[in-house]
Design a protein around this motif. Structure first.
Motif, PDB file in Angstrom:
ATOM      1  N   LEU A  48      39.364  21.055  24.347  1.00  0.00           N
ATOM      2  CA  LEU A  48      39.215  21.744  25.619  1.00  0.00           C
ATOM      3  C   LEU A  48      39.049  23.234  25.402  1.00  0.00           C
ATOM      4  O   LEU A  48      39.379  23.757  24.347  1.00  0.00           O
ATOM      5  N   SER A  49      38.511  23.883  26.415  1.00  0.00           N
ATOM      6  CA  SER A  49      38.337  25.333  26.434  1.00  0.00           C
ATOM      7  C   SER A  49      38.897  25.866  27.734  1.00  0.00           C
ATOM      8  O   SER A  49      38.957  25.154  28.732  1.00  0.00           O
ATOM      9  N   LEU A  50      39.261  27.139  27.715  1.00  0.00           N
ATOM     10  CA  LEU A  50      39.708  27.824  28.928  1.00  0.00           C
ATOM     11  C   LEU A  50      38.673  28.881  29.276  1.00  0.00           C
ATOM     12  O   LEU A  50      38.325  29.720  28.451  1.00  0.00           O
ATOM     13  N   LEU A  51      38.175  28.804  30.505  1.00  0.00           N
ATOM     14  CA  LEU A  51      37.220  29.772  31.039  1.00  0.00           C
ATOM     15  C   LEU A  51      37.934  30.528  32.152  1.00  0.00           C
ATOM     16  O   LEU A  51      38.438  29.914  33.086  1.00  0.00           O
ATOM     17  N   SER A  52      38.006  31.839  32.040  1.00  0.00           N
ATOM     18  CA  SER A  52      38.724  32.629  33.034  1.00  0.00           C
ATOM     19  C   SER A  52      37.793  33.625  33.706  1.00  0.00           C
ATOM     20  O   SER A  52      37.037  34.326  33.041  1.00  0.00           O
ATOM     21  N   GLY A  53      37.885  33.682  35.033  1.00  0.00           N
ATOM     22  CA  GLY A  53      37.118  34.630  35.830  1.00  0.00           C
ATOM     23  C   GLY A  53      38.059  35.481  36.660  1.00  0.00           C
ATOM     24  O   GLY A  53      39.003  36.063  36.149  1.00  0.00           O
ATOM     25  N   TYR A  54      37.840  35.516  37.980  1.00  0.00           N
ATOM     26  CA  TYR A  54      38.608  36.371  38.880  1.00  0.00           C
ATOM     27  C   TYR A  54      40.074  35.964  38.930  1.00  0.00           C
ATOM     28  O   TYR A  54      40.408  34.803  39.160  1.00  0.00           O
ATOM     29  N   LEU A  55      40.951  36.921  38.719  1.00  0.00           N
ATOM     30  CA  LEU A  55      42.395  36.725  38.830  1.00  0.00           C
ATOM     31  C   LEU A  55      42.905  37.556  39.999  1.00  0.00           C
ATOM     32  O   LEU A  55      42.429  38.667  40.228  1.00  0.00           O
ATOM     33  N   ALA A  56      43.884  37.030  40.711  1.00  0.00           N
ATOM     34  CA  ALA A  56      44.440  37.754  41.856  1.00  0.00           C
ATOM     35  C   ALA A  56      45.330  38.908  41.419  1.00  0.00           C
ATOM     36  O   ALA A  56      45.415  39.924  42.103  1.00  0.00           O
ATOM     37  N   ASP A  57      46.008  38.760  40.266  1.00  0.00           N
ATOM     38  CA  ASP A  57      46.889  39.821  39.780  1.00  0.00           C
ATOM     39  C   ASP A  57      47.176  39.614  38.300  1.00  0.00           C
ATOM     40  O   ASP A  57      46.850  38.573  37.729  1.00  0.00           O
ATOM     41  N   SER A  58      47.779  40.601  37.684  1.00  0.00           N
ATOM     42  CA  SER A  58      48.055  40.537  36.248  1.00  0.00           C
ATOM     43  C   SER A  58      49.104  39.474  35.916  1.00  0.00           C
ATOM     44  O   SER A  58      49.108  38.935  34.811  1.00  0.00           O
ATOM     45  N   GLY A  59      49.976  39.140  36.859  1.00  0.00           N
ATOM     46  CA  GLY A  59      50.961  38.083  36.633  1.00  0.00           C
ATOM     47  C   GLY A  59      50.300  36.738  36.364  1.00  0.00           C
ATOM     48  O   GLY A  59      50.746  35.980  35.491  1.00  0.00           O
ATOM     49  N   GLN A  60      49.228  36.449  37.103  1.00  0.00           N
ATOM     50  CA  GLN A  60      48.475  35.217  36.844  1.00  0.00           C
ATOM     51  C   GLN A  60      47.907  35.236  35.430  1.00  0.00           C
ATOM     52  O   GLN A  60      47.948  34.232  34.714  1.00  0.00           O
TER      53      GLN A  60
END
Length: 188
Positions: free
Chosen positions: A119-131
């Motif tokens: 598996l891979s993790l693809l990350s885009g828009y985050l609501a805040d740095s905690g996420q």
């Protein structure tokens, strides 16, 4: 050729692994973004992707476009929504519902536990740095447990016209933690 708002299409150009997403921009004209997929990504079509991004009810940004695009390429895609908007904030006043960092962590962990293969993790828009910190913590724990998980990062924090539209702490998170942890950084 005319497109209606919210309509998108993908083109797959052979083994060159070039995916072109065509969508209506917030200004009403066609915007084309090309994402050159690495040979590693193309050859790993059996690899599942967890997509950590925003979701809109109307329109195609974040997981609303990432999930069908990955599926069109034959990739299993698991959405984890960071924030829900009725529409892209560039279309006018809106509100949002952001997922709690603990919920992001629980969803990522559950998805990773369900996926037996690569598996891979693809990350885009985050609501805040905690996420973001929570996502990296889950990723680091899975990697420490022996899973080789590529991390593809789109550090969403602003546009030329609008400037930075996220909290300064999120920009700091990208610079100090997310970019160093990423396998590939794909700003658009």
């Amino acid at each position: 050729r005319a497109f209606e708002p919210g309509i998108y299409r993908t083109e797959r150009l052979g083994r060159a692994a070039l995916s072109t997403v065509t969508a209506i921009s917030r200004y009403g004209f066609v915007q084309r973004n090309k994402l050159q997929l690495s040979a590693q990504l193309w050859q790993a079509r059996a690899m599942d992707f967890i997509s950590l991004q925003s979701r809109v009810v109307w329109g195609y940004v974040g997981n609303a476009v990432a999930i069908p695009t990955l599926q069109t390429l034959g990739i299993n895609a698991w959405p984890v929504d960071t924030v829900l908007y009725p529409h892209h904030p560039g279309h006018g006043p809106t509100f949002r519902h952001a997922a709690a960092a603990a919920d992001i962590g629980a969803l990522l962990t559950a998805a990773m536990d369900c996926i037996d293969g690569p598996l891979s993790l693809l990350s885009g828009y985050l609501a805040d740095s905690g996420q973001g910190q929570t996502a990296l913590s889950v990723l680091e724990k899975a990697r420490a447990g022996g899973r080789a998980i590529p991390f593809y990062l789109d550090p969403v924090f602003g546009d030329d016209a609008e400037g930075t539209y996220v909290a300064p702490s999120l920009v700091t998170f990208f610079r100090a933690a997310a970019i160093p942890a990423a396998t590939l950084v794909m700003p658009n």
